[in-house]
Design a protein around this motif. Sequence first.
Motif, PDB file in Angstrom:
ATOM      1  N   GLU A 107     -46.077  20.478  15.263  1.00  0.00           N
ATOM      2  CA  GLU A 107     -45.863  21.712  16.017  1.00  0.00           C
ATOM      3  C   GLU A 107     -44.901  21.507  17.186  1.00  0.00           C
ATOM      4  O   GLU A 107     -44.055  22.350  17.480  1.00  0.00           O
ATOM      5  CB  GLU A 107     -47.215  22.227  16.540  1.00  0.00           C
ATOM      6  CG  GLU A 107     -47.198  23.721  16.827  1.00  0.00           C
ATOM      7  CD  GLU A 107     -48.583  24.248  17.178  1.00  0.00           C
ATOM      8  OE1 GLU A 107     -48.637  25.105  18.069  1.00  0.00           O
ATOM      9  OE2 GLU A 107     -49.574  23.780  16.585  1.00  0.00           O
ATOM     10  N   ARG A 108     -45.011  20.342  17.825  1.00  0.00           N
ATOM     11  CA  ARG A 108     -44.147  20.054  18.984  1.00  0.00           C
ATOM     12  C   ARG A 108     -42.698  19.891  18.547  1.00  0.00           C
ATOM     13  O   ARG A 108     -41.776  20.218  19.287  1.00  0.00           O
ATOM     14  CB  ARG A 108     -44.656  18.814  19.712  1.00  0.00           C
ATOM     15  CG  ARG A 108     -46.108  18.967  20.166  1.00  0.00           C
ATOM     16  CD  ARG A 108     -46.535  17.911  21.137  1.00  0.00           C
ATOM     17  NE  ARG A 108     -45.874  18.079  22.427  1.00  0.00           N
ATOM     18  CZ  ARG A 108     -46.131  17.311  23.485  1.00  0.00           C
ATOM     19  NH1 ARG A 108     -47.014  16.339  23.403  1.00  0.00           N
ATOM     20  NH2 ARG A 108     -45.486  17.510  24.613  1.00  0.00           N
ATOM     21  N   GLU A 110     -41.455  21.499  15.838  1.00  0.00           N
ATOM     22  CA  GLU A 110     -41.032  22.836  15.428  1.00  0.00           C
ATOM     23  C   GLU A 110     -40.670  23.715  16.627  1.00  0.00           C
ATOM     24  O   GLU A 110     -39.774  24.548  16.550  1.00  0.00           O
ATOM     25  CB  GLU A 110     -42.131  23.500  14.592  1.00  0.00           C
ATOM     26  CG  GLU A 110     -42.223  22.922  13.182  1.00  0.00           C
ATOM     27  CD  GLU A 110     -43.449  23.411  12.411  1.00  0.00           C
ATOM     28  OE1 GLU A 110     -44.257  24.170  12.988  1.00  0.00           O
ATOM     29  OE2 GLU A 110     -43.582  23.003  11.242  1.00  0.00           O
ATOM     30  N   HIS A 111     -41.392  23.511  17.739  1.00  0.00           N
ATOM     31  CA  HIS A 111     -41.141  24.326  18.931  1.00  0.00           C
ATOM     32  C   HIS A 111     -40.144  23.685  19.900  1.00  0.00           C
ATOM     33  O   HIS A 111     -39.981  24.145  21.022  1.00  0.00           O
ATOM     34  CB  HIS A 111     -42.468  24.631  19.653  1.00  0.00           C
ATOM     35  CG  HIS A 111     -43.358  25.522  18.857  1.00  0.00           C
ATOM     36  ND1 HIS A 111     -44.703  25.240  18.623  1.00  0.00           N
ATOM     37  CD2 HIS A 111     -43.103  26.682  18.190  1.00  0.00           C
ATOM     38  CE1 HIS A 111     -45.222  26.203  17.875  1.00  0.00           C
ATOM     39  NE2 HIS A 111     -44.273  27.088  17.594  1.00  0.00           N
ATOM     40  N   GLU A 113     -40.199  21.040  21.690  1.00  0.00           N
ATOM     41  CA  GLU A 113     -40.761  20.646  22.989  1.00  0.00           C
ATOM     42  C   GLU A 113     -40.158  19.318  23.437  1.00  0.00           C
ATOM     43  O   GLU A 113     -39.634  18.550  22.631  1.00  0.00           O
ATOM     44  CB  GLU A 113     -42.288  20.509  22.880  1.00  0.00           C
ATOM     45  CG  GLU A 113     -42.998  21.847  22.692  1.00  0.00           C
ATOM     46  CD  GLU A 113     -44.511  21.677  22.608  1.00  0.00           C
ATOM     47  OE1 GLU A 113     -45.038  20.737  23.229  1.00  0.00           O
ATOM     48  OE2 GLU A 113     -45.154  22.482  21.919  1.00  0.00           O
ATOM     49  N   GLN A 135     -32.648  19.484  20.412  1.00  0.00           N
ATOM     50  CA  GLN A 135     -33.947  19.309  21.077  1.00  0.00           C
ATOM     51  C   GLN A 135     -33.820  18.183  22.094  1.00  0.00           C
ATOM     52  O   GLN A 135     -33.342  17.096  21.761  1.00  0.00           O
ATOM     53  CB  GLN A 135     -35.033  18.969  20.042  1.00  0.00           C
ATOM     54  CG  GLN A 135     -36.417  18.771  20.650  1.00  0.00           C
ATOM     55  CD  GLN A 135     -37.494  18.613  19.587  1.00  0.00           C
ATOM     56  OE1 GLN A 135     -37.235  18.698  18.394  1.00  0.00           O
ATOM     57  NE2 GLN A 135     -38.722  18.390  20.009  1.00  0.00           N
TER      58      GLN A 135
END
Length: 217
Positions: A107-108, A110-111, A113, A135
């Motif tokens: 998730e990190r 994908e977002h 972060e 990123q």
Amino acid sequence: MRYLTIALAKGRLANKAMEMFEAIGISCDEMKDKASRKLIFVNEDLGVRFFLAKANDVPTYVEYGAADIGIVGRDTILEEGRKLYEVMDLGVGKCRMCVCGPESARERLEHHELIRVATKYPNIAKDYFYNQKYQTVEIIKLNGSIELAPIVGLSEVIVDIVETGSTLRENGLMVLEEVCGLSARMVVNQVSMKTENERITAIIKKFQSYLKKNAGK
């Protein structure tokens, strides 16, 4: 006739490369003597000499013209970023460069972060995250067992070479993203490609026909 000098990455890749060179008629008996302390192995009849080097050093020898030709993994070529011609994929030593970690890190990624990335390949990791994913990450260079980093909390993910993925699975990690495919490549010095074009092109063509003949074997 000057020697055509060929640098091979030590280990399995050098052994496989020599099998290929022998198959196209470029042998070097001196290399078969496992007890030899020699650093350079010569075939006087063909005017060719070989030497073994650490993989990371092969692109450097080729860029500076100490070797006309080099055989080395694409991971090393990308990481070292030397000025040379990558002329051929030899189709051996196939594997992948991947972003790996626990499922919780997906998730990190994908977002996009801010996360920490541990790797032996900081340049490849930097190029992937900054220039392809856009990123921002903190990259930590390690030399040993990279899989340890997310387990002990040093980083969220790692960027490393994956062959079978069994080491990852055993440590509760998985491939989260693929960076690029890897395999052994032939590289050539930029000046040598001009000054020794005939001899180098002949070797390339012989390799190409060998690979074509052995495709799928």
